[in-house]
Design an enzyme around this catalytic site. Structure first.
Site, PDB file in Angstrom:
ATOM      1  N   LYS A   1     -22.596 132.974  35.624  1.00 24.36           N
ATOM      2  CA  LYS A   1     -22.483 134.234  36.415  1.00 24.36           C
ATOM      3  C   LYS A   1     -23.878 134.812  36.486  1.00 24.36           C
ATOM      4  O   LYS A   1     -23.869 136.012  37.248  1.00 24.36           O
ATOM      5  CB  LYS A   1     -21.479 135.171  35.955  1.00 24.36           C
ATOM      6  CG  LYS A   1     -20.060 134.477  35.922  1.00 24.36           C
ATOM      7  CD  LYS A   1     -19.097 135.899  35.338  1.00 24.36           C
ATOM      8  CE  LYS A   1     -17.596 135.379  35.260  1.00 24.36           C
ATOM      9  NZ  LYS A   1     -17.007 135.908  34.321  1.00 24.36           N
TER      10      LYS A   1
ATOM     11  N   LYS B   1      -2.751 123.040  29.702  1.00 29.85           N
ATOM     12  CA  LYS B   1      -2.398 123.520  28.310  1.00 29.85           C
ATOM     13  C   LYS B   1      -1.676 124.850  28.648  1.00 29.85           C
ATOM     14  O   LYS B   1      -2.320 125.540  29.316  1.00 29.85           O
ATOM     15  CB  LYS B   1      -3.712 123.604  27.527  1.00 29.85           C
ATOM     16  CG  LYS B   1      -3.220 124.243  26.158  1.00 29.85           C
ATOM     17  CD  LYS B   1      -4.522 124.342  25.324  1.00 29.85           C
ATOM     18  CE  LYS B   1      -4.032 125.355  24.084  1.00 29.85           C
ATOM     19  NZ  LYS B   1      -4.577 126.115  23.311  1.00 29.85           N
TER      20      LYS B   1
ATOM     21  N   LYS C   1      -2.045 131.806  26.928  1.00 33.14           N
ATOM     22  CA  LYS C   1      -2.163 132.993  27.827  1.00 33.14           C
ATOM     23  C   LYS C   1      -3.391 133.460  28.753  1.00 33.14           C
ATOM     24  O   LYS C   1      -3.202 134.068  29.828  1.00 33.14           O
ATOM     25  CB  LYS C   1      -1.854 134.113  26.764  1.00 33.14           C
ATOM     26  CG  LYS C   1      -2.873 134.434  25.768  1.00 33.14           C
ATOM     27  CD  LYS C   1      -2.499 135.387  24.903  1.00 33.14           C
ATOM     28  CE  LYS C   1      -3.389 135.304  23.421  1.00 33.14           C
ATOM     29  NZ  LYS C   1      -2.721 134.478  22.659  1.00 33.14           N
TER      30      LYS C   1
HETATM   31  P1  ADP Z   1      -3.212 130.962  23.542  1.00 31.21           P
HETATM   32  O1  ADP Z   1      -4.045 129.934  24.051  1.00 31.21           O
HETATM   33  O2  ADP Z   1      -2.218 131.376  24.457  1.00 31.21           O
HETATM   34  O3  ADP Z   1      -4.358 131.956  23.716  1.00 31.21           O
HETATM   35  P2  ADP Z   1      -3.612 131.113  20.716  1.00 31.21           P
HETATM   36  O4  ADP Z   1      -5.018 130.773  20.805  1.00 31.21           O
HETATM   37  O5  ADP Z   1      -3.318 132.652  20.451  1.00 31.21           O
HETATM   38  O6  ADP Z   1      -2.761 130.804  22.075  1.00 31.21           O
HETATM   39  O7  ADP Z   1      -2.945 130.074  19.801  1.00 31.21           O
HETATM   40  C1  ADP Z   1      -2.366 130.530  18.602  1.00 31.21           C
HETATM   41  C2  ADP Z   1      -1.661 129.419  17.990  1.00 31.21           C
HETATM   42  O8  ADP Z   1      -0.788 128.651  19.081  1.00 31.21           O
HETATM   43  C3  ADP Z   1      -2.840 128.255  17.756  1.00 31.21           C
HETATM   44  O9  ADP Z   1      -2.605 127.832  16.440  1.00 31.21           O
HETATM   45  C4  ADP Z   1      -2.810 127.395  18.992  1.00 31.21           C
HETATM   46  O10 ADP Z   1      -3.386 126.063  18.494  1.00 31.21           O
HETATM   47  C5  ADP Z   1      -1.349 127.264  19.301  1.00 31.21           C
HETATM   48  N1  ADP Z   1      -1.187 126.968  20.665  1.00 31.21           N
HETATM   49  C6  ADP Z   1      -1.285 127.875  21.773  1.00 31.21           C
HETATM   50  N2  ADP Z   1      -1.115 126.993  22.672  1.00 31.21           N
HETATM   51  C7  ADP Z   1      -0.670 126.080  22.431  1.00 31.21           C
HETATM   52  C8  ADP Z   1      -0.114 124.876  23.077  1.00 31.21           C
HETATM   53  N3  ADP Z   1      -0.164 124.880  24.667  1.00 31.21           N
HETATM   54  N4  ADP Z   1       0.316 123.585  22.688  1.00 31.21           N
HETATM   55  C9  ADP Z   1       0.312 123.774  21.131  1.00 31.21           C
HETATM   56  N5  ADP Z   1      -0.196 124.506  20.358  1.00 31.21           N
HETATM   57  C10 ADP Z   1      -0.604 125.596  21.160  1.00 31.21           C
END
Ligand code: ADP
Ligand code: TRP
Length: 332
Positions: free
Chosen positions: A119, A200, A203
Site C-alpha cells: 500500500k 479457509k 473471520k
Molecule cells: P480465524 O482464522 O477465524 O481468525 P483463529 O486464528 O482465531 O481463527 O483460530 C483459532 C483456532 O482455530 C486456531 O487453532 C486455528 O488454527 C483454528 N482454526 C481457525 N480457522 C480454522 C479452519 N478454517 N480450519 C481449521 N482450523 C481452524
C-alpha cells in the site's frame, strides 16, 4: 503421570465451525488422555479489539463456547490468561532470551509489513508492540504450564517452534532444564475447514458459519455457499465441493458414502446437497447451541467457573516463574 496438553483461543471474534473442528474438538479429545489446561487468550485479543464492551462479550462468548462444546471444568483447568499475572512475568523473562530477528520473521508481523509495503505505507504502520512481541507472550502461555503438547492449527506451528527456541535458549544458558520444551500437535484430517467461499474459513475473510448460529441463520448461511454452474444432470466430484467437505465433518461414514454416490450419479443439484448439509450440521449443533445459550444467560456462573480455574492454574504458573527466578539470579 499424565502428559500435559495446553491450548488457547483468542477472543477476537465469534467462534465458527473452523474453530470447533480445527481447535476445540481435537483439544477436548486430547483431554481424555492428557492433563489439559485450556484458556482464553484475552490479552492477545487486546492487540486488535479496543472496544471494551466488545472485548468483554467476546471473552464470555469464547469461554461459553468451550463449555458448550463439552469442556468439563472439573477435569480441565480452564481459565483466562489475564487472571494469571505470572504469564506477564514469564513473558518479560523470556523476552531477554528472544532475538529481535526471530520476531521479525513471525508470519503475522511479516504479513503486516508486506501489506504496508504493497500500500506504500511505512512498514510498521498499524503494528503495535503487542503484535510484534506476540510470539513471546504465546511462548509464556505455553511454557508457564509445563506443556508437553499444544494442539493447534497448522498456522500456529511457527509460534510453537519459536517457543521451543526460546525455552531452549534459557535451558542452554543456565545449563539445566529450567523450562519444558513443548511440541505442536495438529490433527491432520481436519487441518483446514473450508468457508462459504471455498477459502479457509476465517473471520478475517468474512466467510464463516458461526458455531452458535440460530437454526434459521445456519440454514441461510449454508444456502449461501458458493457453487459452480455445473448443471443438475452432470455427475459431480464430491471431494471438490466444499458442501461435501463440510458435510463430512457432521455426517456418519454411511451418510458420507451415500451423499458421495448421489454426487457421482448426477441428477442432484447443489440445493439438495445443501439441504443434506443443513440437516447434518443442525443435528450436531442444536444441542451445543442450547447449552451455549444457557451458559450465556448466567454470566455469574460462568465467571465463577473461570475464577475457580484460575485458582487451580496459578500455583503451577508460580512454580515455573520461581524456577526461572532461581536459575537466573533474580532471586538472591
Ligand atoms: P480465524 O482464522 O477465524 O481468525 P483463529 O486464528 O482465531 O481463527 O483460530 C483459532 C483456532 O482455530 C486456531 O487453532 C486455528 O488454527 C483454528 N482454526 C481457525 N480457522 C480454522 C479452519 N478454517 N480450519 C481449521 N482450523 C481452524
Ligand atoms: N495464537 C493462537 C491463535 O491465534 C492463540 C494462542 C495464544 C495460543 N496463546 C496460545 C494457542 C498458547 C496455543 C497455545 O490461534
Amino acid at each position: 503421570m499424565k502428559k500435559i496438553s495446553l491450548t488457547g483461543i483468542k477472543p477476537t471474534g465469534e467462534l465458527h465451525i473452523g474453530n470447533y473442528f480445527g481447535a476445540i474438538k481435537p483439544a477436548l479429545e486430547l483431554a481424555s488422555s492428557y492433563d489439559a489446561r485450556y484458556f482464553i487468550a484475552d490479552y492477545h485479543a487486546l492487540n486488535t479489539i479496543k472496544d471494551p464492551t466488545e472485548l468483554s462479550s467476546l471473552i464470555r462468548g469464547v469461554a461459553a463456547g468451550w463449555l458448550a462444546a463439552g469442556l468439563d471444568p472439573e477435569k480441565v483447568i480452564f481459565y483466562r490468561q489475564s487472571s494469571i499475572p505470572e504469564t506477564f512475568e514469564l513473558s518479560t523473562q523470556l523476552a531477554a532470551f528472544t532475538p529481535k530477528g526471530l520476531m521479525n520473521r513471525a508470519h503475522a508481523y511479516k504479513a503486516a509489513v508486506q501489506e504496508n509495503g504493497e500500500k506504500g505505507n511505512d512498514p510498521d504502520a498499524g503494528v503495535n508492540m503487542g503484535l510484534y512481541t506476540y510470539p513471546v507472550l504465546m511462548a509464556a502461555d505455553i511454557i508457564l504450564f509445563d506443556s508437553d503438547v499444544v494442539p493447534v492449527g497448522s498456522d500456529q506451528v511457527q509460534h510453537i517452534e519459536m517457543a521451543q527456541d526460546i525455552a531452549g535458549a534459557v535451558n542452554y544458558n543456565y545449563k539445566q532444564e529450567v523450562l519444558k520444551i513443548p511440541q505442536a500437535v495438529i490433527q491432520q484430517n481436519v487441518a483446514v475447514v473450508p468457508g462459504l467461499d471455498g477459502r479457509k474459513m476465517s473471520k478475517s475473510y468474512g466467510n464463516t458459519i458461526p458455531l452458535f448460529s440460530p437454526e434459521k441463520q445456519l440454514r441461510k448461511l449454508i444456502m449461501r455457499i458458493v457453487t459452480n454452474s455445473q448443471p443438475l444432470e452432470e455427475p459431480k466430484e464430491p471431494e471438490q465441493s466444499q458442501i461435501y467437505l463440510l458435510y463430512k465433518l457432521f455426517a456418519t461414514a454411511e451418510e458420507q458414502a451415500s451423499l458421495a454416490a448421489r454426487y457421482r450419479a448426477g441428477g442432484m443439484g447443489w440445493g439438495e446437497a445443501k439441504e443434506e448439509l443443513f440437516r447434518a450440521a443442525n443435528r450436531e449443533l442444536s444441542p451445543l447451541r442450547e447449552r451455549y445459550e444457557a451458559i450465556m444467560a448466567d454470566p455469574v456462573g460462568l465467571d465463577r467457573i473461570l475464577a475457580e480455574g484460575a485458582a487451580k492454574a496459578r500455583p503451577i504458573a508460580a512454580a515455573t516463574v520461581k524456577r526461572f527466578r532461581k536459575a537466573s539470579g533474580i532471586d538472591l
